[in-house]
Design a protein around this motif. Structure first.
Motif, PDB file in Angstrom:
ATOM      1  N   UNK A 101      19.876  -1.861  -2.906  1.00 41.66           N
ATOM      2  CA  UNK A 101      19.784  -0.404  -2.978  1.00 41.66           C
ATOM      3  C   UNK A 101      20.148   0.104  -4.370  1.00 41.66           C
ATOM      4  N   UNK A 102      21.202  -0.465  -4.957  1.00 45.55           N
ATOM      5  CA  UNK A 102      21.682   0.021  -6.253  1.00 45.55           C
ATOM      6  C   UNK A 102      21.005  -0.638  -7.450  1.00 45.55           C
ATOM      7  N   UNK A 103      20.227  -1.680  -7.222  1.00 44.74           N
ATOM      8  CA  UNK A 103      19.578  -2.347  -8.350  1.00 44.74           C
ATOM      9  C   UNK A 103      18.057  -2.305  -8.250  1.00 44.74           C
ATOM     10  N   UNK A 104      17.490  -3.062  -7.306  1.00 38.27           N
ATOM     11  CA  UNK A 104      16.038  -3.153  -7.186  1.00 38.27           C
ATOM     12  C   UNK A 104      15.405  -1.804  -6.845  1.00 38.27           C
ATOM     13  N   UNK A 105      15.901  -1.163  -5.795  1.00 43.64           N
ATOM     14  CA  UNK A 105      15.301   0.101  -5.361  1.00 43.64           C
ATOM     15  C   UNK A 105      15.627   1.254  -6.302  1.00 43.64           C
ATOM     16  N   UNK A 111      22.855  -2.164 -15.274  1.00 42.97           N
ATOM     17  CA  UNK A 111      22.848  -3.560 -14.840  1.00 42.97           C
ATOM     18  C   UNK A 111      23.512  -4.471 -15.872  1.00 42.97           C
ATOM     19  N   UNK A 112      23.399  -4.131 -17.149  1.00 42.83           N
ATOM     20  CA  UNK A 112      24.049  -4.932 -18.192  1.00 42.83           C
ATOM     21  C   UNK A 112      25.572  -4.882 -18.026  1.00 42.83           C
ATOM     22  N   UNK A 113      26.114  -3.695 -17.824  1.00 42.93           N
ATOM     23  CA  UNK A 113      27.553  -3.563 -17.607  1.00 42.93           C
ATOM     24  C   UNK A 113      27.955  -4.269 -16.315  1.00 42.93           C
ATOM     25  N   UNK A 114      27.152  -4.105 -15.287  1.00 39.51           N
ATOM     26  CA  UNK A 114      27.377  -4.771 -14.000  1.00 39.51           C
ATOM     27  C   UNK A 114      27.457  -6.281 -14.175  1.00 39.51           C
ATOM     28  N   UNK A 115      26.563  -6.840 -14.972  1.00 43.40           N
ATOM     29  CA  UNK A 115      26.544  -8.271 -15.240  1.00 43.40           C
ATOM     30  C   UNK A 115      27.858  -8.725 -15.877  1.00 43.40           C
ATOM     31  N   UNK A 172      25.059   5.688 -10.830  1.00 41.55           N
ATOM     32  CA  UNK A 172      24.532   4.351 -10.533  1.00 41.55           C
ATOM     33  C   UNK A 172      25.575   3.298 -10.877  1.00 41.55           C
ATOM     34  N   UNK A 173      26.250   3.473 -12.016  1.00 47.73           N
ATOM     35  CA  UNK A 173      27.268   2.521 -12.434  1.00 47.73           C
ATOM     36  C   UNK A 173      28.422   2.468 -11.438  1.00 47.73           C
ATOM     37  N   UNK A 174      28.809   3.620 -10.918  1.00 44.78           N
ATOM     38  CA  UNK A 174      29.883   3.659  -9.927  1.00 44.78           C
ATOM     39  C   UNK A 174      29.516   2.826  -8.703  1.00 44.78           C
ATOM     40  N   UNK A 175      28.264   2.957  -8.262  1.00 50.84           N
ATOM     41  CA  UNK A 175      27.808   2.167  -7.129  1.00 50.84           C
ATOM     42  C   UNK A 175      27.838   0.680  -7.419  1.00 50.84           C
ATOM     43  N   UNK A 176      27.426   0.297  -8.620  1.00 46.51           N
ATOM     44  CA  UNK A 176      27.397  -1.121  -8.985  1.00 46.51           C
ATOM     45  C   UNK A 176      28.805  -1.701  -9.153  1.00 46.51           C
ATOM     46  N   UNK A 177      29.749  -0.896  -9.616  1.00 46.36           N
ATOM     47  CA  UNK A 177      31.141  -1.345  -9.712  1.00 46.36           C
ATOM     48  C   UNK A 177      31.663  -1.676  -8.314  1.00 46.36           C
TER      49      UNK A 177
END
Length: 435
Positions: free
Chosen positions: A261-265, A289-293, A343-348
């Motif tokens: 949900x937070x990346x592909x979609x 996604x870079x920060x997420x990585x 988006x970043x908050x969701x990925x964190x």
């Protein structure tokens, strides 16, 4: 624990471990690049395979085939999980990249609907079936390989590179997209430029094939082989490890749907719902996604200190509470900076799952059935929830109920949270016996 030290199979030194993990990770990156290139370029190639005046209908058709690829993942997980358990992790990794190469090259050369009619989407389905078979086996083999090659005090850190390279593959796909957007016109990219990333992926997969042939085998596999452990297989898995199998499925369900949900979609959501341009959406997706990585090894190392369970519970609680407000706010957001922060908050939040999911699953199973145990229940959960996330989201949107998707994701995370709370911390109860 060094109970296997007398078996004549020595533990790898630090340099050997590092070399193997880098080698395995590089191959994993290319595998996932090939897989994600489909998602990154869907906005461009969908009209060639699914002619329609309705953009959402085109995306829905392409997302449907993306989900079809997931149908092969359990089959790939089963066949190649057994193969990696019986013939070695290295052999499983080599086989999976061969299939991915063939699938990518097929997409690169398939003519559009206007040339061969219904044959175009049918060939696209075939390519995704091959890639699904490949990626189904890839996850189990790579997650098991990375975890087994790491020392017991660094398993969280080293195994986190499974998702580092998974995300890196997605990032490389997005970077290729941004590069092509900068050097090709919109018309060129729509007409033929979208084929380039699939050709690149096929070529890189050939290189990785030779790279993986030179990898070292893991001590866990060699010890299990030397001891004459039972043969890996589906009946062995469900008969002797039913609790662990169900645990992997349920702990994966919420994590995988949140990740997709937070990346592909998210790229499509920013364009199709929030109203951002395709380039802006790609930039937001790429930066976050870079920060997420980069967060994955940090969280993985943290799990080596405090355990796996606190991170998973943190993801479950925050994901359940924050997903609806994040998506609802993004739906009406017009500021790219604030959208990126959301988006970043969701990925964190999702990092609590992604950084350690590989090691948690590997630590649940004994060596002789570990690759299958990691791969098959994970692939089943991915097929049911991860692979369909984008399709479900677009279906809800087309039906005028886009907020129902936010609720759906939140509920699935809540289900996984109950598993996180009830299960033992695998760091303290690991089935990986080697140092």
């Amino acid at each position: 624990m060094t109970s296997h030290s007398g078996q004549g199979v020595g533990a790898p030194d630090k340099r050997a471990r590092l070399k193997a993990i880098i080698g395995g990770s590089t191959g994993n990156l290319v595998e996932w690049y090939d897989w994600y290139a489909y998602a990154a370029f869907t906005l461009y190639f969908a009209p060639h395979f699914f002619p329609s005046e309705d953009r959402t209908a085109q995306l829905l058709s392409a997302a449907g085939i993306f989900a079809v690829g997931f149908l092969m993942r359990p089959i790939g997980a089963w066949l190649m999980g057994v193969y990696a358990d019986r013939h070695g992790r290295k052999s499983g990794l080599t086989l999976s990249v061969s299939l991915m190469c063939a699938g990518s090259l097929l997409i690169a050369v398939t003519p559009g609907y206007e040339v061969i009619g219904v044959g175009a989407p049918l060939l696209l389905v075939l390519a995704r079936l091959m890639q699904g078979l490949s990626i189904g086996g890839e996850y189990g083999a790579s997650a098991t390989y990375l975890t087994e090659m790491a020392g017991k005090d660094r398993r969280g850190f080293y195994s986190s590179f499974q998702y580092v390279t998974l995300i890196a593959g997605q990032l490389v796909a997005i970077c290729v997209l941004l590069l092509l957007q900068s050097i090709l016109t919109e018309a060129q990219l729509d007409a033929w430029g979208w084929r380039i990333p699939f050709a690149i992926g096929g070529a890189l997969a050939v290189i990785v094939f030779w790279l993986r042939r030179g990898l070292a085998e893991t001590q866990s596999y060699e010890v299990a082989k030397a001891e004459g452990a039972p043969k890996s297989g589906f009946i062995e898995l469900i008969t002797n490890h039913p609790r662990e199998t169900l645990t992997v499925m349920l702990l994966t369900a919420g994590g995988t749907i949140a990740f997709y949900a937070y990346s592909i979609y998210m790229q499509k959501f920013l364009v199709n719902t929030a109203g951002f341009g395709r380039e802006t959406a790609s930039e937001i997706n790429g930066i976050t996604l870079f920060v997420f990585m980069l967060l994955q090894p940090v969280a993985g190392a943290l799990s080596d200190r405090i355990g796996r369970k606190p991170l998973m519970i943190g993801f479950g609680v925050m994901g359940m509470l924050c997903t609806y407000p994040i998506f609802a706010t993004l739906a009406v957001m017009r500021d790219p900076l604030i959208a990126g922060l959301l988006v970043m908050a969701g990925l964190v939040i999702v990092t609590g799952y992604t950084s350690i999911n590989a090691v948690v699953k590997a630590e649940l199973f004994p060596a002789h059935i570990r690759a299958l145990g990691v791969a098959l229940p994970y692939a089943l959960a991915n097929t049911l929830f991860g692979g369909t996330a984008e399709f479900v989201a677009l279906w809800f949107k087309q039906s005028g109920m886009k907020s129902a998707f936010y609720i759906y994701v939140s509920v699935m995370i809540a289900i996984s949270l109950t598993v996180y709370i009830r299960m033992r911390d695998t760091k303290a109860h690991s089935r990986i016996l080697e140092d």
